[in-house]
Design a protein around this motif. Structure first.
Motif, short mmCIF file in Angstrom:
data_model
loop_
_atom_site.label_atom_id
_atom_site.label_comp_id
_atom_site.label_asym_id
_atom_site.label_seq_id
_atom_site.Cartn_x
_atom_site.Cartn_y
_atom_site.Cartn_z
N GLY A 76 -86.61 -78.37 -33.05
CA GLY A 76 -86.68 -78.44 -34.50
C GLY A 76 -86.30 -79.82 -35.02
N ILE A 77 -85.22 -80.38 -34.49
CA ILE A 77 -84.77 -81.70 -34.94
C ILE A 77 -85.78 -82.77 -34.55
CG2 ILE A 77 -83.02 -83.49 -34.61
CD1 ILE A 77 -80.97 -81.22 -34.21
N LEU A 78 -86.24 -82.75 -33.31
CA LEU A 78 -87.14 -83.80 -32.83
C LEU A 78 -88.48 -83.76 -33.57
CD1 LEU A 78 -87.76 -86.08 -30.85
CD2 LEU A 78 -88.54 -84.37 -29.21
N ILE A 79 -89.09 -82.58 -33.65
CA ILE A 79 -90.39 -82.48 -34.32
C ILE A 79 -90.27 -82.78 -35.80
CG2 ILE A 79 -92.26 -80.89 -34.92
CD1 ILE A 79 -91.70 -79.45 -32.24
N GLY A 80 -89.22 -82.22 -36.43
CA GLY A 80 -89.04 -82.48 -37.85
C GLY A 80 -88.76 -83.94 -38.15
N ALA A 81 -87.92 -84.58 -37.34
CA ALA A 81 -87.59 -85.98 -37.56
C ALA A 81 -88.81 -86.87 -37.39
CB ALA A 81 -86.48 -86.42 -36.62
#
Length: 286
Positions: free
Chosen positions: A71-76
């Motif tokens: 979630g963090i990687l894709i969202g960022a």
């Protein structure tokens, strides 16, 4: 690593500045990647301890890390491309591919570059969506999960900004304060170490949240810690932007830069979670 401290003629005379030129890699790792891994690992152990304190089974905890990481990687990544460089990433098929894959098209061919450009606001949105999917799978209360993640967030945020510092990116504006950094890879001008300001603030956030959860464990599951985390981080982020250089040229024409504009709704959500209490919990359970 080059010497980190040296003298440099400043704007108003001779000052002792910090000369910053660390090696990009330590062994097989890039500093930025290593800081990301350390931050995520610390958050993993903090949240695992919180789950055990709250008698939540290890079976329900185990998939949480994967949800958060993705979630963090894709969202960022999507956040950076859409918020800061839509003219590059959304106007050609090569740009779309580069947005999704860690590669760069050049006249010489295709090169692996890693993901060059991650935005914390997008990472926060991606994390919130990932946690919603996680609670749908596990049946846990979403406010309890959000509060637990919020208590640990300061550790990861701190190390991510330390990674930015090691990479000499997201640099500050030119200044003559005696603790200014000279980022050798950027120029020879003394600048605010905005990354370090944020890293310290997020470290303080973790200490604060950990102390509060010991004194106010009954608030875990109400959304209060989640609201405090959002309010603290993005209020600080709003004001620290005044010490940073803009990241993209189009921001120069805006009354507030993109980081500030994107921080405002997160501050509003954070305050609502802290003061909304019963109404917010009812909304989350529907």
């Amino acid at each position: 690593m080059s010497p980190l401290v040296g003298t440099q003629g400043g704007l108003q005379g001779l000052f002792l500045f910090i000369y910053w030129d660390p090696a990009l890699k330590i062994g097989p790792f890039r500093w930025y990647s290593l800081c990301w891994l350390i931050g995520l690992a610390l958050a993993y152990f903090v949240v695992r301890r919180l789950f055990r304190e709250q008698k939540i089974s290890d079976e329900k905890f185990e998939p949480l890390f994967i949800y958060c990481f993705l979630g963090i990687l894709i969202g960022a990544r999507l956040g950076h491309c859409i918020f800061y460089q839509p003219d590059y990433f959304l106007t050609s098929w090569q740009g779309v591919v580069e947005m999704l894959l860690p590669i760069r098209f050049t006249p010489d061919g295709i090169h692996f570059t890693g993901y060059e450009g991650l935005a914390s606001h997008g990472g926060t949105l991606g994390l919130m969506l990932a946690l919603w999917l996680y609670v749908k799978r596990t049946g846990l209360n979403i406010w309890r999960i959000l509060d637990n993640i919020a208590i640990a967030t300061g550790t990861t945020a701190c190390f991510i900004r330390l990674g930015n510092l090691m990479n000499s990116e997201i640099i500050g504006r030119i200044t003559d304060v005696p603790w200014a950094f000279i980022f050798h890879r950027v120029d020879e001008m003394p600048r605010h170490p905005g990354q370090l300001y944020e890293a310290i603030a997020y470290g303080v956030l973790f200490v604060l949240m950990w102390a509060l959860h010991k004194r106010l464990p009954q608030k875990i599951g109400t959304g209060w810690y989640f609201g405090l985390c959002l309010t603290y981080i993005f209020t600080f982020r709003f004001f620290i932007e005044y010490t940073k250089e803009i990241q993209e040229a189009f921001e120069a024409s805006l009354p507030l830069d993109m980081g500030q504009l994107l921080s405002i709704p997160f501050i509003a959500i954070g305050i609502a979670c802290m003061v909304g209490g019963r109404w917010m919990r009812r909304l989350g359970s529907e």
